[in-house]
Design a protein around this motif. Structure first.
Motif, PDB file in Angstrom:
ATOM      1  N   UNK A   1      91.725  24.382  48.289  1.00  0.00           N
ATOM      2  CA  UNK A   1      91.141  25.702  48.055  1.00  0.00           C
ATOM      3  C   UNK A   1      90.722  26.332  49.383  1.00  0.00           C
ATOM      4  N   UNK A   2      90.101  25.537  50.246  1.00  0.00           N
ATOM      5  CA  UNK A   2      89.671  26.047  51.541  1.00  0.00           C
ATOM      6  C   UNK A   2      90.863  26.458  52.400  1.00  0.00           C
ATOM      7  N   UNK A   3      91.913  25.649  52.389  1.00  0.00           N
ATOM      8  CA  UNK A   3      93.107  25.962  53.176  1.00  0.00           C
ATOM      9  C   UNK A   3      93.759  27.238  52.651  1.00  0.00           C
ATOM     10  N   UNK A   4      93.861  27.351  51.345  1.00  0.00           N
ATOM     11  CA  UNK A   4      94.461  28.559  50.765  1.00  0.00           C
ATOM     12  C   UNK A   4      93.642  29.802  51.103  1.00  0.00           C
ATOM     13  N   UNK A   5      92.331  29.692  51.061  1.00  0.00           N
ATOM     14  CA  UNK A   5      91.474  30.835  51.388  1.00  0.00           C
ATOM     15  C   UNK A   5      91.659  31.243  52.848  1.00  0.00           C
ATOM     16  N   UNK A   6      91.760  30.254  53.730  1.00  0.00           N
ATOM     17  CA  UNK A   6      91.963  30.551  55.148  1.00  0.00           C
ATOM     18  C   UNK A   6      93.328  31.207  55.360  1.00  0.00           C
ATOM     19  N   UNK A   7      94.351  30.685  54.711  1.00  0.00           N
ATOM     20  CA  UNK A   7      95.686  31.270  54.833  1.00  0.00           C
ATOM     21  C   UNK A   7      95.703  32.690  54.282  1.00  0.00           C
ATOM     22  N   UNK A   8      94.986  32.922  53.194  1.00  0.00           N
ATOM     23  CA  UNK A   8      94.924  34.263  52.597  1.00  0.00           C
ATOM     24  C   UNK A   8      94.252  35.247  53.558  1.00  0.00           C
ATOM     25  N   UNK A   9      93.145  34.808  54.194  1.00  0.00           N
ATOM     26  CA  UNK A   9      92.464  35.667  55.165  1.00  0.00           C
ATOM     27  C   UNK A   9      93.394  35.988  56.341  1.00  0.00           C
ATOM     28  N   UNK A  10      94.124  34.989  56.808  1.00  0.00           N
ATOM     29  CA  UNK A  10      95.040  35.191  57.924  1.00  0.00           C
ATOM     30  C   UNK A  10      96.141  36.183  57.521  1.00  0.00           C
ATOM     31  N   UNK A  11      96.682  36.025  56.327  1.00  0.00           N
ATOM     32  CA  UNK A  11      97.718  36.939  55.843  1.00  0.00           C
ATOM     33  C   UNK A  11      97.168  38.356  55.726  1.00  0.00           C
ATOM     34  N   UNK A  12      95.970  38.494  55.177  1.00  0.00           N
ATOM     35  CA  UNK A  12      95.354  39.819  55.055  1.00  0.00           C
ATOM     36  C   UNK A  12      95.132  40.448  56.424  1.00  0.00           C
ATOM     37  N   UNK A  13      94.684  39.648  57.396  1.00  0.00           N
ATOM     38  CA  UNK A  13      94.480  40.155  58.754  1.00  0.00           C
ATOM     39  C   UNK A  13      95.798  40.635  59.356  1.00  0.00           C
ATOM     40  N   UNK A  14      96.846  39.852  59.168  1.00  0.00           N
ATOM     41  CA  UNK A  14      98.152  40.229  59.713  1.00  0.00           C
ATOM     42  C   UNK A  14      98.698  41.477  59.020  1.00  0.00           C
ATOM     43  N   UNK A  15      98.513  41.570  57.715  1.00  0.00           N
ATOM     44  CA  UNK A  15      98.976  42.753  56.992  1.00  0.00           C
ATOM     45  C   UNK A  15      98.193  43.995  57.416  1.00  0.00           C
ATOM     46  N   UNK A  16      96.911  43.834  57.684  1.00  0.00           N
ATOM     47  CA  UNK A  16      96.110  44.991  58.093  1.00  0.00           C
ATOM     48  C   UNK A  16      96.470  45.449  59.509  1.00  0.00           C
ATOM     49  N   UNK A  17      97.064  44.565  60.302  1.00  0.00           N
ATOM     50  CA  UNK A  17      97.494  44.935  61.658  1.00  0.00           C
ATOM     51  C   UNK A  17      98.818  45.707  61.630  1.00  0.00           C
ATOM     52  N   UNK A  18      99.523  45.671  60.519  1.00  0.00           N
ATOM     53  CA  UNK A  18     100.810  46.366  60.401  1.00  0.00           C
ATOM     54  C   UNK A  18     100.565  47.827  60.039  1.00  0.00           C
ATOM     55  N   UNK A  19     101.599  48.636  60.207  1.00  0.00           N
ATOM     56  CA  UNK A  19     101.534  50.033  59.757  1.00  0.00           C
ATOM     57  C   UNK A  19     101.334  50.030  58.241  1.00  0.00           C
ATOM     58  N   UNK A  20     100.619  51.034  57.746  1.00  0.00           N
ATOM     59  CA  UNK A  20     100.297  51.085  56.315  1.00  0.00           C
ATOM     60  C   UNK A  20     101.540  51.038  55.434  1.00  0.00           C
ATOM     61  N   UNK A  21     102.558  51.786  55.798  1.00  0.00           N
ATOM     62  CA  UNK A  21     103.768  51.847  54.981  1.00  0.00           C
ATOM     63  C   UNK A  21     104.451  50.481  54.921  1.00  0.00           C
ATOM     64  N   UNK A  22     104.506  49.779  56.057  1.00  0.00           N
ATOM     65  CA  UNK A  22     105.111  48.446  56.093  1.00  0.00           C
ATOM     66  C   UNK A  22     104.296  47.473  55.256  1.00  0.00           C
ATOM     67  N   UNK A  23     102.990  47.488  55.447  1.00  0.00           N
ATOM     68  CA  UNK A  23     102.125  46.560  54.721  1.00  0.00           C
ATOM     69  C   UNK A  23     102.204  46.799  53.219  1.00  0.00           C
TER      70      UNK A  23
END
Length: 173
Positions: free
Chosen positions: A107-129
Motif C-alpha cells: 500500500x505504501x509503495x503504491x501510494x508513493x508511485x501514485x504521488x510520483x505519477x501525479x507529480x510527473x503528470x502535473x509537470x506535463x502540458x495540460x492537454x498531454x496530461x
C-alpha cells in the motif's frame, strides 16, 4: 523521536511508525510465519513502545535495535503462546487463511508511485496530461479522445506516444 514519544507526542509516534513499521512487521512475520498474527503482534509492539518509550536509554544501542528487540521478543512470546494452546476449530483455522488484500508495504509503495505519477503528470502540458489520464487511467479509446479533441486519430496517437516517453523519463529520474 523516541524521546518525544516518551513525552506523549503523537506526531512523533506517527513519524516513528511510518519510518519503522515495515521493518518491524518483517521481523514479526519472520518469527511467526503468519501475516494476520504478525500484524496483531506489530500492533502490540507499538502499544508497548508508546507505554515504555520513557524506559529507552541510549546505552550504545541504536533506537532501531531497541525496537527490533521489542518486536522480536513479542513475536516469540506470541509463538510460544500459540504452541501451548490446543489445536483450533475449523472456524479458527479459517481466520489464518492469508488475506488477498495488499500488505502495508504494498500500500505504501503504491501510494508513493501514485504521488510520483501525479507529480510527473502535473509537470506535463495540460492537454498531454489530460490525454494520458483519459486513455490510460479512465479507459477512453483513441477514437473517443480524437473525437473529443477534434483532432485526427493519428495526431492523438502521436500526442500519447510523446507523452508516454516524457512520462517514462520523468518517472525514471
Amino acid at each position: 523521536m523516541i524521546a518525544r514519544v516518551a513525552m506523549g507526542d503523537r506526531s512523533a509516534f506517527d513519524a516513528l511508525y511510518d519510518v519503522t513499521s515495515s521493518k518491524l512487521h518483517a521481523v514479526c512475520l519472520s518469527v511467526l510465519k503468519d501475516r494476520p498474527e504478525a500484524e496483531e503482534t506489530l500492533q502490540d509492539v507499538y502499544i508497548k513502545v508508546w507505554q515504555n518509550a520513557s524506559r529507552y536509554a541510549s546505552n550504545g544501542l541504536s533506537p532501531m535495535t531497541w525496537l527490533i528487540t521489542i518486536a522480536r521478543n513479542r513475536a516469540i512470546d506470541r509463538l510460544r503462546a500459540r504452541r501451548s494452546r490446543p489445536a483450533g476449530t475449523a472456524a479458527d483455522l479459517a481466520e489464518t487463511v492469508a488475506s488477498t488484500e495488499p500488505g502495508p508495504e504494498s500500500v505504501a509503495i503504491r501510494a508513493q508511485e501514485r504521488r510520483m505519477l501525479d507529480d510527473c503528470l502535473s509537470a506535463m502540458a495540460d492537454q498531454q496530461a489530460q490525454a494520458v489520464r483519459a486513455v490510460y487511467l479512465e479507459g477512453a479509446t483513441y477514437a473517443d479522445l480524437a473525437e473529443r479533441e477534434g483532432k485526427p486519430i493519428n495526431t492523438v496517437r502521436s500526442w500519447l506516444r510523446r507523452s508516454l516517453l516524457s512520462l517514462k523519463d520523468c518517472v525514471s529520474q
